[in-house]
Scaffold this active site. Structure first.
Site, PDB file in Angstrom:
ATOM      1  N   LYS A 142      -7.032   4.793  -8.125  1.00  0.00           N
ATOM      2  CA  LYS A 142      -6.475   5.979  -8.796  1.00  0.00           C
ATOM      3  C   LYS A 142      -7.615   6.851  -9.306  1.00  0.00           C
ATOM      4  O   LYS A 142      -8.549   6.322  -9.932  1.00  0.00           O
ATOM      5  CB  LYS A 142      -5.603   5.553  -9.982  1.00  0.00           C
ATOM      6  CG  LYS A 142      -4.428   4.679  -9.583  1.00  0.00           C
ATOM      7  CD  LYS A 142      -3.210   5.498  -9.285  1.00  0.00           C
ATOM      8  CE  LYS A 142      -2.041   4.584  -8.968  1.00  0.00           C
ATOM      9  NZ  LYS A 142      -0.855   5.330  -8.554  1.00  0.00           N
ATOM     10  N   ASP A 171      -5.782   8.037  -4.948  1.00  0.00           N
ATOM     11  CA  ASP A 171      -4.477   8.569  -5.363  1.00  0.00           C
ATOM     12  C   ASP A 171      -4.634   9.320  -6.675  1.00  0.00           C
ATOM     13  O   ASP A 171      -5.001   8.737  -7.693  1.00  0.00           O
ATOM     14  CB  ASP A 171      -3.472   7.422  -5.531  1.00  0.00           C
ATOM     15  CG  ASP A 171      -2.042   7.924  -5.679  1.00  0.00           C
ATOM     16  OD1 ASP A 171      -1.857   9.165  -5.800  1.00  0.00           O
ATOM     17  OD2 ASP A 171      -1.116   7.100  -5.678  1.00  0.00           O
ATOM     18  N   ASP A 224       2.766  12.258  -1.407  1.00  0.00           N
ATOM     19  CA  ASP A 224       3.555  11.086  -1.822  1.00  0.00           C
ATOM     20  C   ASP A 224       4.719  11.579  -2.679  1.00  0.00           C
ATOM     21  O   ASP A 224       5.858  11.689  -2.204  1.00  0.00           O
ATOM     22  CB  ASP A 224       2.636  10.110  -2.574  1.00  0.00           C
ATOM     23  CG  ASP A 224       3.368   8.849  -2.996  1.00  0.00           C
ATOM     24  OD1 ASP A 224       4.538   8.688  -2.623  1.00  0.00           O
ATOM     25  OD2 ASP A 224       2.779   8.014  -3.719  1.00  0.00           O
ATOM     26  N   LYS A 248       8.452   5.995   1.287  1.00  0.00           N
ATOM     27  CA  LYS A 248       9.031   4.852   0.581  1.00  0.00           C
ATOM     28  C   LYS A 248      10.497   4.772   1.002  1.00  0.00           C
ATOM     29  O   LYS A 248      11.366   5.403   0.380  1.00  0.00           O
ATOM     30  CB  LYS A 248       8.931   5.062  -0.936  1.00  0.00           C
ATOM     31  CG  LYS A 248       7.496   5.131  -1.462  1.00  0.00           C
ATOM     32  CD  LYS A 248       7.509   5.245  -2.980  1.00  0.00           C
ATOM     33  CE  LYS A 248       6.129   5.094  -3.586  1.00  0.00           C
ATOM     34  NZ  LYS A 248       5.253   6.244  -3.343  1.00  0.00           N
TER      35      LYS A 248
END
Ligand SMILES: [Mg+2]
Length: 329
Positions: A142, A171, A224, A248
Site C-alpha cells: 500500500k 495500491d 479497483d 472481485k
C-alpha cells in the site's frame, strides 16, 4: 420446474486485527450464506458478501430482499435480483450454478498463485522474506501512507532486495493527487516488469484524471474501486479504458454479465477475493478460472489468515451447520 427451497443464514467473522480502510476500521466481516434445495434433495450454496463502501448494497438491504422473497421464491426473482443488489446476484447465481454442477468445489490455491500483502512503509523490507519462504512470489504494497520520496526510496530498496522473479503491485486506494500519481508511475517505469501495476491512483470520482493516466501509462495503471460492480465496469469499458482492471466477482454482480464484458472488451484483468468465506471464494475462483484459464497472474485470494475462525478448513455443508438458523427464511 418445481420451485426451489431457499434458506439463508447470517454470519459474522471477526478479524484478528481491525483492517484499516479509508472508511475507518473494519472489525468483522458480515454476510449471508444461501442454501437452495431442489425437489430431489440436491443442494447449492451461495454467499452474499456486500462491501457497501465499494458500491454494493448493505447487508440490511440484502436481508430485506431475502425476507421479502420467502422460502419458495419465483424463478424470476431467483435469477434476476435488481442491479442495486450485486452481492445478492452473485450469491444466488453461485447457488444455482452449484445446483446444476454439484461437486464443483475447487482445490485450494498454492501460495505461488496468491499475492501476499506487505506491511506499509519501511516495515515491508523486513517482511518479504518470510512470505517468500512460504511460497509467495507476488507482493502487494500500500502506498500513499507516507511522503512519496520516503516511500519511493523504500520501493527502490525492496526491488533491489527481492529475487528477480518476484513481482510487486502497488495500491494507492485512490489516495494520490494527480501530480503524485504521475510521479509515482514514472518512478515505477524505472523498474520495468518488477512492478506489475499501481492500483487506483486517484479516487473513482476523478475519472478524467484516471483516464489520462491510463492513456499515458497503459497497463501500469489498474482500476479497483472504480470497477467494483458490473455497472461501473461497463461504464469504464465504454469510455475506452486501456489499463488493467482488478475484478472481485463476489461483489461485481451477475457472473454472466461480468463474463460478457470481459470477453467483449478483451480486458486485462486480475482477480481478487472480497474477504469471503470458502463458499464465496470457491465460486469467485470458478469465475476467474473461466475468464482467464491461463491465470499467469497472482490472485488476491489469500485471506484466511485475516480471520479468527478456522472456516477455511470447512466444507460448505459444515460451515452451514455452524451458523445459527435465521428464523425468517
Ligand atoms: Mg485495491
Amino acid at each position: 420446474m418445481p420451485p426451489l427451497h431457499l434458506s439463508a443464514r447470517q454470519y459474522r467473522r471477526p478479524f484478528h486485527q481491525p483492517l484499516r480502510t479509508h472508511h475507518g476500521d473494519w472489525t468483522e466481516r458480515t454476510g449471508l450464506i444461501l442454501r437452495l434445495t431442489d425437489s430431489e434433495g440436491a443442494i447449492g450454496f451461495g454467499e452474499v458478501a456486500p462491501i457497501p463502501w465499494f458500491g454494493t448494497e448493505t447487508l440490511g438491504a440484502a436481508l430485506t430482499y431475502f425476507q421479502a422473497l420467502g422460502s419458495h421464491p419465483p424463478a424470476a426473482a431467483l435469477h434476476n435480483p435488481p442491479d442495486t443488489l450485486p452481492a445478492c446476484q452473485f450469491g444466488l447465481q453461485s447457488a444455482l450454478a452449484q445446483l446444476k454442477a454439484p461437486g464443483s468445489e475447487r482445490p485450494p490455491l498454492k501460495p505461488a498463485q496468491i499475492w501476499a500483502l506487505l506491511p506499509s512503509c519501511v516495515a515491508a523490507i523486513a517482511a518479504w522474506r518470510s512470505l517468500w519462504s512460504l511460497g509467495h512470489r507476488t507482493f502487494k504494497w500500500k502506498i500513499g501512507l507516507a511522503a512519496p520520496p520516503q516511500e519511493q526510496a523504500v520501493l527502490a530498496q525492496l526491488v533491489a532486495a527481492l529475487p528477480p522473479s518476484a513481482k510487486l503491485r502497488l495500491d494507492a486506494n485512490g489516495g494520490l493527487t494527480v501530480a503524485a500519481a504521475e510521479q509515482w508511475l514514472c518512478h515505477c517505469q524505472h523498474f520495468g516488469h518488477r512492478v506489475e501495476f499501481l492500483e487506483q491512483p486517484l479516487p473513482p470520482e476523478q475519472w478524467p484524471g484516471l483516464q489520462k493516466l491510463g492513456d499515458r501509462f497503459g497497463p501500469l495503471v489498474a482500476l479497483d474501486e472504480s470497477v467494483a460492480t458490473v455497472a461501473q465496469l461497463a461504464q469504464v469499458c465504454a469510455a475506452g479504458w486501456s489499463g488493467t482492471v482488478v475484478l472481485k466477482p463476489a461483489i461485481a454482480g451477475h457472473p454472466q454479465r461480468l463474463q460478457d464484458l470481459y470477453q467483449r472488451y478483451r480486458l486485462r484483468g486480475v482477480f481478487s477475493a472480497a474477504l469471503c468465506t470458502p463458499i464465496g471464494q470457491s465460486a469467485a475462483l470458478a469465475i476467474a478460472a473461466r475468464l482467464d484459464p491461463n491465470q499467469k497472474r497472482a490472485l488476491g485470494f489469500g485471506v484466511g489468515q485475516w480471520f479468527q475462525d478456522d472456516w477455511g478448513t470447512l466444507t460448505a455443508a459444515q460451515l452451514w451447520a455452524q451458523l445459527p438458523q435465521s428464523g425468517w427464511i
